[in-house]
Motif scaffolding. Sequence first.
Motif, PDB file in Angstrom:
ATOM      1  N   TRP A   1       0.732  -1.304   0.060  1.00 28.23           N
ATOM      2  CA  TRP A   1      -0.110   0.060   0.124  1.00 28.23           C
ATOM      3  C   TRP A   1       1.104   1.396   0.110  1.00 28.23           C
ATOM      4  CZ3 TRP A   1      -5.391   0.045  -0.187  1.00 28.23           C
ATOM      5  CH2 TRP A   1      -6.001  -1.175  -0.126  1.00 28.23           C
ATOM      6  N   LEU A   2       2.029   1.193   0.719  1.00 30.31           N
ATOM      7  CA  LEU A   2       2.789   2.350   0.984  1.00 30.31           C
ATOM      8  C   LEU A   2       3.709   2.701  -0.132  1.00 30.31           C
ATOM      9  CD1 LEU A   2       3.172   2.032   4.665  1.00 30.31           C
ATOM     10  CD2 LEU A   2       1.633   3.472   3.542  1.00 30.31           C
ATOM     11  N   ALA A   3       3.723   1.955  -1.374  1.00 30.33           N
ATOM     12  CA  ALA A   3       4.877   2.320  -2.145  1.00 30.33           C
ATOM     13  C   ALA A   3       4.251   3.039  -3.117  1.00 30.33           C
ATOM     14  CB  ALA A   3       5.168   0.958  -2.876  1.00 30.33           C
ATOM     15  N   GLN A   4       2.945   3.488  -3.465  1.00 30.44           N
ATOM     16  CA  GLN A   4       2.584   4.080  -4.490  1.00 30.44           C
ATOM     17  C   GLN A   4       1.920   5.444  -3.909  1.00 30.44           C
ATOM     18  OE1 GLN A   4       2.999   3.533  -7.794  1.00 30.44           O
ATOM     19  NE2 GLN A   4       3.654   1.229  -6.866  1.00 30.44           N
ATOM     20  N   PRO A   5       2.188   6.615  -4.490  1.00 30.69           N
ATOM     21  CA  PRO A   5       1.809   7.910  -3.677  1.00 30.69           C
ATOM     22  C   PRO A   5       0.164   7.973  -3.480  1.00 30.69           C
ATOM     23  CG  PRO A   5       3.424   8.523  -5.399  1.00 30.69           C
ATOM     24  CD  PRO A   5       3.214   6.968  -5.485  1.00 30.69           C
ATOM     25  N   LEU A   6      -0.435   7.447  -4.463  1.00 26.54           N
ATOM     26  CA  LEU A   6      -1.900   7.525  -4.313  1.00 26.54           C
ATOM     27  C   LEU A   6      -2.462   6.609  -3.294  1.00 26.54           C
ATOM     28  CD1 LEU A   6      -3.869   9.137  -5.542  1.00 26.54           C
ATOM     29  CD2 LEU A   6      -4.763   7.162  -7.260  1.00 26.54           C
ATOM     30  N   SER A   7      -1.945   5.538  -3.294  1.00 24.93           N
ATOM     31  CA  SER A   7      -2.326   4.556  -2.181  1.00 24.93           C
ATOM     32  C   SER A   7      -1.959   4.800  -0.665  1.00 24.93           C
ATOM     33  CB  SER A   7      -2.284   3.099  -2.629  1.00 24.93           C
ATOM     34  OG  SER A   7      -0.803   2.663  -2.500  1.00 24.93           O
ATOM     35  N   PHE A   8      -0.620   5.264  -0.890  1.00 27.16           N
ATOM     36  CA  PHE A   8      -0.224   5.732   0.182  1.00 27.16           C
ATOM     37  C   PHE A   8      -1.014   6.990   0.984  1.00 27.16           C
ATOM     38  CE2 PHE A   8       2.336   9.160   2.516  1.00 27.16           C
ATOM     39  CZ  PHE A   8       3.438   8.476   3.195  1.00 27.16           C
ATOM     40  N   PHE A   9      -1.518   7.800   0.055  1.00 31.03           N
ATOM     41  CA  PHE A   9      -2.240   9.115   0.823  1.00 31.03           C
ATOM     42  C   PHE A   9      -3.670   8.317   1.138  1.00 31.03           C
ATOM     43  CE2 PHE A   9       0.649  11.962  -1.187  1.00 31.03           C
ATOM     44  CZ  PHE A   9       0.817  12.780  -0.023  1.00 31.03           C
ATOM     45  N   PHE A  10      -3.917   7.332   0.377  1.00 30.59           N
ATOM     46  CA  PHE A  10      -5.394   6.554   0.926  1.00 30.59           C
ATOM     47  C   PHE A  10      -5.133   5.979   2.297  1.00 30.59           C
ATOM     48  CE2 PHE A  10      -7.728   2.723   1.704  1.00 30.59           C
ATOM     49  CZ  PHE A  10      -8.975   3.062   1.226  1.00 30.59           C
ATOM     50  N   VAL A  11      -4.053   5.527   2.701  1.00 28.76           N
ATOM     51  CA  VAL A  11      -3.874   4.911   4.036  1.00 28.76           C
ATOM     52  C   VAL A  11      -3.407   6.240   4.950  1.00 28.76           C
ATOM     53  CG1 VAL A  11      -2.007   3.671   5.500  1.00 28.76           C
ATOM     54  CG2 VAL A  11      -2.481   3.063   3.006  1.00 28.76           C
ATOM     55  N   ALA A  12      -3.033   7.073   4.406  1.00 25.42           N
ATOM     56  CA  ALA A  12      -2.628   8.401   5.452  1.00 25.42           C
ATOM     57  C   ALA A  12      -4.178   9.017   5.737  1.00 25.42           C
ATOM     58  CB  ALA A  12      -1.975   9.247   4.882  1.00 25.42           C
ATOM     59  N   THR A  13      -5.150   9.016   4.820  1.00 26.98           N
ATOM     60  CA  THR A  13      -6.518   9.486   5.062  1.00 26.98           C
ATOM     61  C   THR A  13      -7.340   8.427   5.887  1.00 26.98           C
ATOM     62  OG1 THR A  13      -6.545  10.252   2.634  1.00 26.98           O
ATOM     63  CG2 THR A  13      -8.511  10.101   3.952  1.00 26.98           C
ATOM     64  N   VAL A  14      -7.126   7.022   5.640  1.00 25.76           N
ATOM     65  CA  VAL A  14      -7.791   6.314   6.669  1.00 25.76           C
ATOM     66  C   VAL A  14      -7.380   6.585   8.162  1.00 25.76           C
ATOM     67  CG1 VAL A  14      -8.118   3.958   7.407  1.00 25.76           C
ATOM     68  CG2 VAL A  14      -8.125   4.640   5.005  1.00 25.76           C
ATOM     69  N   ILE A  15      -6.112   6.684   8.211  1.00 27.79           N
ATOM     70  CA  ILE A  15      -5.461   6.946   9.443  1.00 27.79           C
ATOM     71  C   ILE A  15      -6.091   8.173  10.319  1.00 27.79           C
ATOM     72  CG2 ILE A  15      -3.523   7.168  11.015  1.00 27.79           C
ATOM     73  CD1 ILE A  15      -1.843   5.503   9.072  1.00 27.79           C
ATOM     74  N   ILE A  16      -5.967   9.206   9.474  1.00 30.83           N
ATOM     75  CA  ILE A  16      -6.216  10.453  10.006  1.00 30.83           C
ATOM     76  C   ILE A  16      -7.883  10.515  10.320  1.00 30.83           C
ATOM     77  CG2 ILE A  16      -6.498  12.997   9.383  1.00 30.83           C
ATOM     78  CD1 ILE A  16      -3.582  12.510   8.022  1.00 30.83           C
ATOM     79  N   VAL A  17      -8.682   9.971   9.315  1.00 29.58           N
ATOM     80  CA  VAL A  17     -10.306  10.150   9.607  1.00 29.58           C
ATOM     81  C   VAL A  17     -10.312   9.301  10.895  1.00 29.58           C
ATOM     82  CG1 VAL A  17     -12.401   9.325   8.365  1.00 29.58           C
ATOM     83  CG2 VAL A  17     -10.635  10.622   7.193  1.00 29.58           C
ATOM     84  N   TRP A  18      -9.777   8.241  10.951  1.00 32.59           N
ATOM     85  CA  TRP A  18     -10.335   7.371  12.274  1.00 32.59           C
ATOM     86  C   TRP A  18      -9.625   7.963  13.293  1.00 32.59           C
ATOM     87  CZ3 TRP A  18      -6.335   4.816  15.473  1.00 32.59           C
ATOM     88  CH2 TRP A  18      -7.176   4.014  16.442  1.00 32.59           C
ATOM     89  N   MET A  19      -8.737   8.638  13.356  1.00 29.48           N
ATOM     90  CA  MET A  19      -8.223   9.323  14.615  1.00 29.48           C
ATOM     91  C   MET A  19      -9.198  10.725  14.926  1.00 29.48           C
ATOM     92  SD  MET A  19      -4.153   9.202  13.915  1.00 29.48           S
ATOM     93  CE  MET A  19      -4.111  10.708  15.349  1.00 29.48           C
ATOM     94  N   SER A  20      -9.623  11.494  13.583  1.00 24.30           N
ATOM     95  CA  SER A  20     -10.349  12.497  13.910  1.00 24.30           C
ATOM     96  C   SER A  20     -11.883  12.517  14.092  1.00 24.30           C
ATOM     97  CB  SER A  20     -10.083  13.628  12.831  1.00 24.30           C
ATOM     98  OG  SER A  20      -8.681  13.206  12.129  1.00 24.30           O
ATOM     99  N   VAL A  21     -12.399  11.449  13.523  1.00 24.33           N
ATOM    100  CA  VAL A  21     -13.901  11.518  13.683  1.00 24.33           C
ATOM    101  C   VAL A  21     -14.430  11.367  14.940  1.00 24.33           C
ATOM    102  CG1 VAL A  21     -15.724   9.889  13.122  1.00 24.33           C
ATOM    103  CG2 VAL A  21     -14.438  10.659  11.091  1.00 24.33           C
TER     104      VAL A  21
END
Lengths: 318, 315
Positions: B172-192
């Motif tokens: 997941w972390l090797a491509q920029p787009l899926s990298f940001f997908f993972v980052a978004t999942v983490i941040i949304v999970w933490m902030s919701v």
Amino acid sequence: MSATTSSAGPAGPVAAQPARAGTPVPPARPGARRPAAGGRTARRVRRALLGLLAVVIAVVWAFPVYWMVLSSLLPSTRLRASTPSFLPTGATLANYRSVLDGSGFTGALQMSLAITLLTVLAVLVFAFFGALAISRFRFRGRLTFVIAVLFVQMLPAEGLFIAQYKMLSSVNLLNSVVGVSILYTAAVVPFTIWMLRGFVAGVPIELEEAAMVDGLSRTRAFIRITFPLLAPGLVASGVYAFLQAWNEFTVALVALPAESARTLPLWLRSFLAASANRGVDWGEVMAASTLIAVPVIVFFLLVQGRMTSGLVSGAVKG
Amino acid sequence: MPTLEAPPAPPAPAAAAPPRRRRRPLTPYVLLVPAVLVLLAGMGYPLYWQIITSLQEFGLAQQFGQPPTFVGLDNYARIFSDERLWAVVARSIIFCLVNAFLTVGIGVLLALLMKAVHPVVRVVLQVALLLAWAMPMVAAVTVWKWLFDWRTGVINWLLVQVGFDQYSGHAWLAQPLSFFFVATVIIVWMSVPFVALSVYAALTQVSDEVLEAARIDGAGPARILWHITLPLIRPVLSIVLLLQIIWDLRVFAQIRLLQDSGAPVGETNLLGNFIFELGIGRQDFAGAAAVSIFVLALTVLLSWPYVRNLLKEDA
């Protein structure tokens, strides 16, 4: 006026608003309401379905935390298996033992404890004095100070950390407890001043004056009457400062570059990196994460209500 | 934000009947000394240094002792004509807006859900959200890295189980787009959780009589939500959205930690990471200072409505 943290009160202004909601409610449509009995069943089914959805969401949301604790208890052979284990059968504390025995944890724990303690103490004293000043006195420059405090609390560490790094290195405070504690205190004091201000303002000055009429000196009246009433506010502020200092990563990354000066978050990161060299042992990494997370979760659950309402109370009051 | 006819708060006690302490005008200043000193040391001086440095030549030569020379806005001109900066700015703004709106959207839906379900279920959901909120950031990112691990991560396993075989061993972390997908999942999970619980608190303040009246008049749930509930909680919604935008603009640590797993750094840097790389990595302190000033100015601009809102409380 009530304390920042109370969520009572807003009922008034909010409830008084419907007239502004505008759109006149349309006249009842004939047949819009189902027969009572059928309606009730439908509503009950709907509520049950929503309840099910809520439980599923709760499980999904809590899953990473569960997974962290679960993985920390399983031997690495189980974690490397092609089918994951979802239940803690055959749990063991071996991962915790090897984390605690391994290098670095104790040192990082001491560093984190020292920085956190110093920060909490400094924040409590400084913020308490600050809150007293702005809530019990009117003085020239007060509004400027309040506005400055509110803006400073919004400033991102990422916009200042290079300068903070240069400053600390020029006075030889890189890798020191004192240096990073100064930065943490400065970062946390503004919000805590604001939070405590609400508590101080919530204690009517008349209480103190009454005690003075009864013969206490002003200082004694303050210590005997007002101070105990502020205890919940001080506890909340202290826990807030604890959480910030304990969890902080960004400033620590620049201010504590030496391996010997790592705090727990920095240590966890390098622990994962070191583990990655030998094909990550996720059991140990999750044990390390759990060790850092558990005290935080416990403290957090104690105070979160106050922090939530503190952040948005201005909005709730309309 | 609509300014309501504020219920005339009982005039600030100090204004109406000055407490006797007023006779000693020095006290408040003395009380403020420690806080002001630590703010000057921790924030004031670095800010001053940053402004000065951003106007000076401060490269390697200065590191070795040469006095810096004043170059005016040269650093800003140099940095802002660098297209890499603009790529980072664009990426940061898109990332920030996507995350902020997703967080607030999901948060509002969860708050409405909490309002609709049985109290026991509601508590279950609230506890789950609090657990996620309480997780220390570094521990949270570490857990998510394990969940998204390419070899033995449970997410790849799950995707393969439901038939997406291409996710077996997916990095997941090797491509920029899926990298940001993972980052978004983490941040949304933490902030919701913060958004959901704040909005839920606001929803509980909406009076039941109003909703009942609308219902009796025949308004359906969707109409009630759109025309009554949401307008009533709008002040809270706008503050929460504003805070999310400000917070998501400064995302640094999560990206930094995710980059450790071998992501392409140049294509995944956000503003904070760019500053870090410029300053600590390449020792270009003048450039880093110029970008920092830009980020600070943007933050102050965005924070103004929030600060004004808090000031209303300052009687």
